[in-house]
Structure formats: C-alpha cells, structure tokens
Scaffold this motif. Structure first.
Motif, PDB file in Angstrom:
ATOM      1  N   LEU A   1      50.202  40.674  33.121  1.00 35.48           N
ATOM      2  CA  LEU A   1      50.326  42.408  33.718  1.00 35.48           C
ATOM      3  C   LEU A   1      48.869  43.074  32.140  1.00 35.48           C
ATOM      4  N   GLY A   2      48.279  43.785  32.847  1.00 36.55           N
ATOM      5  CA  GLY A   2      47.855  44.985  31.971  1.00 36.55           C
ATOM      6  C   GLY A   2      46.839  45.879  33.211  1.00 36.55           C
ATOM      7  N   LYS A   3      46.045  46.077  32.406  1.00 36.31           N
ATOM      8  CA  LYS A   3      44.741  47.093  33.480  1.00 36.31           C
ATOM      9  C   LYS A   3      43.504  45.860  33.748  1.00 36.31           C
ATOM     10  N   TYR A   4      42.813  46.703  34.547  1.00 38.26           N
ATOM     11  CA  TYR A   4      41.651  45.238  34.905  1.00 38.26           C
ATOM     12  C   TYR A   4      40.839  45.853  35.563  1.00 38.26           C
ATOM     13  N   GLU A   5      39.654  45.852  35.776  1.00 43.09           N
ATOM     14  CA  GLU A   5      38.440  47.012  36.642  1.00 43.09           C
ATOM     15  C   GLU A   5      38.002  46.128  37.025  1.00 43.09           C
ATOM     16  N   LEU A   6      37.467  46.053  38.834  1.00 45.59           N
ATOM     17  CA  LEU A   6      37.182  45.295  39.739  1.00 45.59           C
ATOM     18  C   LEU A   6      35.678  45.775  40.422  1.00 45.59           C
ATOM     19  N   LYS A   7      34.502  45.466  40.008  1.00 41.97           N
ATOM     20  CA  LYS A   7      33.668  45.479  40.511  1.00 41.97           C
ATOM     21  C   LYS A   7      32.042  44.279  41.808  1.00 41.97           C
ATOM     22  N   GLU A   8      32.149  45.727  42.545  1.00 44.90           N
ATOM     23  CA  GLU A   8      31.505  44.511  43.148  1.00 44.90           C
ATOM     24  C   GLU A   8      29.496  43.934  42.697  1.00 44.90           C
ATOM     25  N   VAL A   9      29.144  42.833  42.721  1.00 51.07           N
ATOM     26  CA  VAL A   9      28.130  42.672  42.202  1.00 51.07           C
ATOM     27  C   VAL A   9      26.989  41.822  42.582  1.00 51.07           C
TER      28      VAL A   9
END
Length: 337
Positions: free
Chosen positions: A73-81
């Motif tokens: 559990l925590g904060k994430y970032e998702l990006k299209e590469v």
C-alpha cells in the motif's frame, strides 16, 4: 492488505482493445511495509516490478489489459512509455493512491480506462492560384523506404489519413495531375508528435501558353489576324480570337497533347501563315508559341498610269489618221486613171 491496479487500453474512436502498449510503474513516495517493522520497500521514483515485470515495465495483453496485484500500500505513478505505431503519444502521468485508510479492507484497487487516438493527417490538393481543392488528381503516399502507404484520387474535400507514425517522414507524390494542370513536385513531411493534426498541401499549377502573331521580319506583334486553335487529334476548336498588341494567353491546355494553330485570315498586307503545331509540356511555367506572317511584296510604279494611257490613245489616233490618209490618196490616184 495489498493493492491492485487494472488498466484497460483502447482506441478512442473505435474502442478497439490495444495490445502491445508499454507502461511503467514507479513509486510516488517512499513505500514502507505495514507489518510493524516499517521496512523500506521502494524509494520514491523507484521502478516497481511485480510478477514477471522488469524495471517496472508492463505490456497490455491481447485484450488490451494490464493486471498488477500484490502491491504494497502506498502512492504510485503510472505512465505510458511506448505507444503503438500510428497513435499519438500519451504523456499523461496517472496518480494512483493505494494508501492505507485504517479500515479492515483487504484489497485496495484502482481501475484505469485509457483511450488513445490515432494520428491524423490532412492532405489538400489545391489550385496554386486560388488554393481551392482540385478533383481528379491521382495521388500516392510513400514512406522513406518507398513503400506505398495509401493511394487515392482527390475530391472537393480534404483527404484524411489516420495512423501515420509520429515523427516519421512521408512523401506525397502526384501520379497523374488533373486535366489542364502540370504535375506537382513531391512533398515531404513529418507527422506531428504533439498530437495535433498534420496538414499537408500540394499545389498544382495550371498550364499557360502565350501565342504570338508576329511580323516575320521585325518580330513585332501584329494586330488583326484571325486565329483558331484546334486539338490535333479530334479537330475540335479550342478557342478562336483576333490578335492584338500583346501575346494571347490560353490556360488549361492538356499536358502532352498536340494542338494546331491556324490562321483563318491574315492582317492587310500579309500572307496567310502555315499552321503551327505544338505539344504542351508538363510544367507550370509559361510556354510560348510564335506564328510568323510574311509581308506581301510591294509593287513599285515607274510613272503615272493615266499619262501612259493618254499617250497610247494619242498614238493610236495618229496611226488611224495616217492609215486614212494613205487610203484616201490611193483612192484618188485610182480615180485619176
């Protein structure tokens, strides 16, 4: 408790599932274990890999999906590469908050439905003078390797091609120009990478011919000649006119076709010229055709015609008197005898 992320990737216009799109997952903050030991699991900006993922990279499956489970559990970032070829790059970073909320919830989940649009390229085939769309041009689009991407015939509307690769160069080629126009040069362009519509314009120059009727000696334009232009093959009259002080311009003659320039009536003092044949070249430059008229020869007079006639008449009268005199004299001599 643990977190899960579900991504659905689709085409914005068709809603088709898109497989083969690559995303990367990173920690937005330092993430620690919740087992009481408070162990640092991921540092901020560190790639987060689960299952068979490496360096935090995940690729959509044949259904356009990515499932990531078992996340702390925590904060994430998702990006299209890495987008699919022909699609606009998606630069958005998705914030995913899977932080512990002090409830007895076991699974914290986040679902993302991400839509991508294909690149759009607008191709205009226009008249170079008025920039209106031209119908009837046969066009083809090729990539840098010379492979044909698409072929079409121009209409009154802009032609739209979707799915060209961003940042890649393409070549627009005119295989056949509309009747009356010269073939345009190739247009090379690169598809916009910022997602904006790529606009390409190819201009066609109408054919132009200047026809001069000139004095064969001086080369100056002659007024008053009645001229006709005909299609050599069909004999059809294209245009008729009377020559003036300036060359006569005709636009829109067909490239590679042969025409016949005929003089119906020469100006006063000139002989009618022979026909002139010419073929239209594939160029937007002004083409020149010249027809030369020879002046009629001038008769030089050595005296006054009225005086010559008078002297001839007087001579004939005198000759008549002489003939009468001798005739009368012979008649008198005969009587005396």
């Amino acid at each position: 408790p643990h977190g899960e992320i579900h991504v659905q990737k689709r085409d914005r216009d068709t809603l088709e599932d898109l497989s083969g799109v690559t995303f990367q997952l990173t920690a937005k903050e330092d993430i620690y274990s919740l087992d009481g030991r408070n162990t640092l699991l991921y540092k901020k900006d560190e790639a987060v890999s689960m299952d068979i993922s490496e360096n935090g990279y995940y690729v959509t499956n044949e259904l356009g999906e990515i499932h990531i489970s078992g996340l702390p559990l925590g904060k994430y970032e998702l990006k299209e590469v890495q987008e699919l070829e022909g699609y606009v790059k998606n630069n958005k970073v998705y914030d995913i908050d899977l932080s512990y909320d002090h409830t007895d919830k076991i699974i914290y989940s986040k679902e993302l439905d991400i839509l991508n649009k294909k690149t759009a390229t607008e191709i205009s085939k226009v008249d170079a003078t008025n920039e209106k769309e031209l119908e009837g041009a046969k066009l083809s689009l090729r990539d840098e390797e010379g492979n044909v991407v698409e072929e079409w015939t121009s209409t009154k509307d802009v032609h739209i091609i979707r799915g060209l690769v961003s940042g890649k160069k393409y070549i627009l080629h005119e295989d056949l120009a509309p009747l009356g126009y010269a073939t345009a040069s190739d247009v090379t362009f690169t598809v916009n990478e910022d997602g904006s519509v790529t606009k390409v314009k190819m201009k066609d120059e109408i054919t132009k011919v200047d026809i001069s009727k000139v004095d064969a000696t001086t080369g100056k334009e002659i007024e008053g000649a009645k001229l006709t232009l005909k299609d050599k093959e069909t004999g059809e009259v294209v245009e008729s006119w009377t020559s003036g002080k300036e060359p006569h311009r005709i636009e829109g003659l067909t490239v590679s076709k042969t025409y016949v320039l005929h003089e119906d009536l020469a100006p006063a003092g000139y002989n009618v010229a022979s026909d002139v044949e010419f073929t239209i070249s594939d160029t937007g430059e002004v083409q020149k055709v010249v027809m030369k008229d020879e002046a009629k020869p001038v008769v030089v007079k050595t005296g006054d015609d009225s005086n010559i006639s008078f002297y001839v008449a007087m001579g004939m009268f005198a000759l008549g008197l002489i003939v009468c005199f001798y005739a009368k004299r012979k008649y008198g001599e005969k009587n005396d005898k």
